[in-house]
Design a protein around this motif. Sequence first.
Motif, PDB file in Angstrom:
ATOM      1  N   GLU A  23      30.992  59.105 -13.452  1.00 34.09           N
ATOM      2  CA  GLU A  23      31.155  60.331 -12.678  1.00 34.09           C
ATOM      3  C   GLU A  23      32.567  60.485 -12.122  1.00 34.09           C
ATOM      4  O   GLU A  23      33.007  61.593 -11.827  1.00 34.09           O
ATOM      5  N   ILE A  24      33.270  59.365 -11.954  1.00 35.35           N
ATOM      6  CA  ILE A  24      34.659  59.447 -11.494  1.00 35.35           C
ATOM      7  C   ILE A  24      35.548  59.833 -12.674  1.00 35.35           C
ATOM      8  O   ILE A  24      36.427  60.693 -12.570  1.00 35.35           O
ATOM      9  N   LEU A  25      35.311  59.196 -13.835  1.00 38.44           N
ATOM     10  CA  LEU A  25      36.138  59.448 -15.021  1.00 38.44           C
ATOM     11  C   LEU A  25      35.900  60.840 -15.604  1.00 38.44           C
ATOM     12  O   LEU A  25      36.768  61.378 -16.300  1.00 38.44           O
TER      13      LEU A  25
ATOM     14  N   GLY B 120      35.442  63.451 -13.772  1.00 36.25           N
ATOM     15  CA  GLY B 120      35.934  64.440 -12.827  1.00 36.25           C
ATOM     16  C   GLY B 120      34.839  65.068 -11.981  1.00 36.25           C
ATOM     17  O   GLY B 120      35.100  65.893 -11.111  1.00 36.25           O
ATOM     18  N   ARG B 121      33.573  64.664 -12.199  1.00 43.41           N
ATOM     19  CA  ARG B 121      32.500  65.239 -11.402  1.00 43.41           C
ATOM     20  C   ARG B 121      32.651  64.865  -9.929  1.00 43.41           C
ATOM     21  O   ARG B 121      32.405  65.655  -9.033  1.00 43.41           O
ATOM     22  N   THR B 122      33.033  63.618  -9.673  1.00 51.03           N
ATOM     23  CA  THR B 122      33.101  63.110  -8.306  1.00 51.03           C
ATOM     24  C   THR B 122      34.524  62.660  -7.983  1.00 51.03           C
ATOM     25  O   THR B 122      35.149  61.965  -8.770  1.00 51.03           O
ATOM     26  N   GLN B 123      35.003  63.075  -6.826  1.00 51.32           N
ATOM     27  CA  GLN B 123      36.294  62.602  -6.321  1.00 51.32           C
ATOM     28  C   GLN B 123      36.042  61.281  -5.605  1.00 51.32           C
ATOM     29  O   GLN B 123      35.345  61.238  -4.600  1.00 51.32           O
ATOM     30  N   ASP B 124      36.625  60.193  -6.120  1.00 53.68           N
ATOM     31  CA  ASP B 124      36.456  58.902  -5.453  1.00 53.68           C
ATOM     32  C   ASP B 124      37.156  58.882  -4.096  1.00 53.68           C
ATOM     33  O   ASP B 124      38.281  59.355  -3.960  1.00 53.68           O
ATOM     34  N   THR B 125      36.477  58.332  -3.090  1.00 55.19           N
ATOM     35  CA  THR B 125      37.108  58.094  -1.789  1.00 55.19           C
ATOM     36  C   THR B 125      36.943  56.629  -1.380  1.00 55.19           C
ATOM     37  O   THR B 125      37.466  56.215  -0.349  1.00 55.19           O
TER      38      THR B 125
ATOM     39  N   GLN C 164      45.475  59.351  -0.365  1.00 54.10           N
ATOM     40  CA  GLN C 164      44.233  59.526  -1.138  1.00 54.10           C
ATOM     41  C   GLN C 164      44.622  60.172  -2.471  1.00 54.10           C
ATOM     42  O   GLN C 164      45.120  61.294  -2.487  1.00 54.10           O
TER      43      GLN C 164
ATOM     44  N   ASN D   1      41.161  62.967 -10.517  1.00 56.33           N
ATOM     45  CA  ASN D   1      40.131  64.000 -10.622  1.00 56.33           C
ATOM     46  C   ASN D   1      40.660  65.237 -11.343  1.00 56.33           C
ATOM     47  O   ASN D   1      39.974  65.811 -12.201  1.00 56.33           O
TER      48      ASN D   1
ATOM     49  N   ALA E  20      41.124  64.341 -15.088  1.00 55.68           N
ATOM     50  CA  ALA E  20      39.815  64.175 -15.740  1.00 55.68           C
ATOM     51  C   ALA E  20      39.254  65.528 -16.159  1.00 55.68           C
ATOM     52  O   ALA E  20      38.810  65.712 -17.302  1.00 55.68           O
ATOM     53  N   LYS E  21      39.279  66.477 -15.237  1.00 53.23           N
ATOM     54  CA  LYS E  21      38.738  67.803 -15.541  1.00 53.23           C
ATOM     55  C   LYS E  21      39.559  68.516 -16.611  1.00 53.23           C
ATOM     56  O   LYS E  21      39.013  69.160 -17.506  1.00 53.23           O
TER      57      LYS E  21
ATOM     58  N   LEU F 199      38.688  60.816 -20.862  1.00 49.12           N
ATOM     59  CA  LEU F 199      39.278  59.827 -19.958  1.00 49.12           C
ATOM     60  C   LEU F 199      38.330  58.636 -19.885  1.00 49.12           C
ATOM     61  O   LEU F 199      37.223  58.727 -19.379  1.00 49.12           O
TER      62      LEU F 199
ATOM     63  N   TYR G 109      22.882  60.884  -9.500  1.00 43.92           N
ATOM     64  CA  TYR G 109      23.708  60.650  -8.319  1.00 43.92           C
ATOM     65  C   TYR G 109      22.960  61.016  -7.050  1.00 43.92           C
ATOM     66  O   TYR G 109      22.748  62.193  -6.764  1.00 43.92           O
TER      67      TYR G 109
END
Lengths: 251, 251
Positions: free
Chosen positions: A16-18, A20-25, B23, B28, B31-32, B41, B206
Motif C-alpha cells: 500500500e505504500i509502494l 501510493g495508496r497510503t502515505q507512510d508516516t 516527512q 507517494n 508511486a502514483k 514501483l 487495510y
Amino acid sequence: MAGKTVTACMLIIGNEILSGRTQDTNLNFLAKALNELGVRLTEARVIPDIEATIVETVNETRAKFDHVFTTGGIGPTHDDITAVCIAKAFGVDVVFHPDIAARIRGRETAPEIMESRLLMARVPQGATLIDNTTGGPQGFQMGNVFVMAGVPMVMQAMVGALTKERLGGTDPMRSRTIGAYLGESEVAKQLGELQAKHPAVDIGSYPFYRKAGYGTNLVIRGTDEAELEVLAKALRALITAMGAEAHDDGV
Amino acid sequence: MAGKTVTACMLIIGNEILSGRTQDTNLNFLAKALNELGVRLTEARVIPDIEATIVETVNETRAKFDHVFTTGGIGPTHDDITAVCIAKAFGVDVVFHPDIAARIRGRETAPEIMESRLLMARVPQGATLIDNTTGGPQGFQMGNVFVMAGVPMVMQAMVGALTKERLGGTDPMRSRTIGAYLGESEVAKQLGELQAKHPAVDIGSYPFYRKAGYGTNLVIRGTDEAELEVLAKALRALITAMGAEAHDDGV
C-alpha cells in the motif's frame, strides 16, 4: 561522553505504500523516537508483501545493522506474512505465543473469525514480545529484529514500549535549526568549510520556497550539546554577515 | 493486453528524512505517477548522504530494477553529492552541462554565489536532461537512473516531464477500494480464497480505527479493468453477506 553509534534499519513492509495508496508516516515517527533512544536510523526500505523479498531483506539488513525495525504485515489476512517470513529468515518454526493468544481470546467472537484473529498470535520460536498498550495483539522481537504493526496508532504504541536499555542506545541525537531568507548558494561555500571543521556534527541545508520568499533552513545534528552551541553561533554570525536575519528554530 | 512488468526502485537520498526532520512525500507522489505511466514501483530505499552508500546502492539497484529514481542531493551545498556519486557508480567523469549552466547563468548574482550555483550544472558524462518547469536547474538521466530534486515542488515538476515512452511503460495500474465497517478478521478467510483465484490482482486489506467505529478498506489493484470489476462485485457481495454495507471508494 559519546558511545559507539548504534545503527538501525527500518523495513516498511507493504504494497500500500509502494502503490501510493497510503502515505507512510511511521518512518518519521520511528526516526524521532530513535533519536531520543540513542539509536541512529541509518537506512530505511519499503518492500512489497512478497515472501522471498522479505526473507532476503531481513537477512541482509540484520547482518548489516545493529537493529532492524519492521512495520506492517502482522494482521489476520492473507497478505500478513511478516511473522512467517521472520521465522524463515531465522530458520526457526512458527509457534503460537500464549500471551498474544490469551489477549486475542479475551475478546469474544464467532469461531471462524477467532480462527483468523488467532493468526496474529504466530511468532517465530524464541521471540519475545513488544507490548501494545492499545490492548490489541503484541508485536515481537526476534534476535535484533523488532516486528511492529503498520497501523500508525498501534505502531506508535509499540515504539513507546521500547527502552534505551533494551536497544543498548547511547547518547541521544540533538539538533538545532537556524533559518534565514537567504539562498542556499549564498552560504554554500562557508557551510562546507564549517562542516570540514566539525566532522562529528552533521550540517544540512534545506531550501524552501514560500509566498513570503525563498530561503534556507540550516540544521546541525550531533550528540555534543556544547559543540552544537558553538556551531549555532557560527551559523548565526554567517547569516548576519550576509545581511540577513537568523531565525532560531528555523523559518 | 498486458506487457511485461517494468519495475522501478526509488532512492530517497537525504539525512533529513532519516533524522525525522522532514516527512517524505516524494515516494507517494512518484508511486502514483508511475501507476499512470505503466511502471511498477517495486522497492524504495532511504539512504544517507554518504558517498560509498550512494554509489553502492545505485549500482545494486540499477542492476536489479528496470529503472531507478533518485530524489535529493542535487543542490549547491557540501551535502549535495548525488551527481558525483552517480558518475562514480557509472565510472565516468563529471562534466558541466551547458544547458543547465546557461539556465543558472540566466539569473544574475555575485561571482562567489554563482560559483556555488554552478555546482548544480554538474552531471555524469553522457547524461541527458529531465526538464524542470519551475525554471530552476534540470535533473538528469544516466542510463536507467533518473536523478531528481528533493524539494517536492521541483521533484513534482521533474516527474511531470517523464513520459511513458521514455520509461517504456506498459499498462497503467488501476485500483478499486471498497470499504466497510467490518473487522479484517471477519473477511480474512474469504479474501485469501479470492486472492488465490485471482493471482494477477493484488488484494490488500487495510484496517482503520476511527471515532465512527473500526472497519476495513479492501483494495484491489491490477491492469485488467474487467477482472477488477468482477472482483469488486465479489467483494461487495462478501461484505453484504456479512451484514454490513459496502462503500465504493472506501470508508
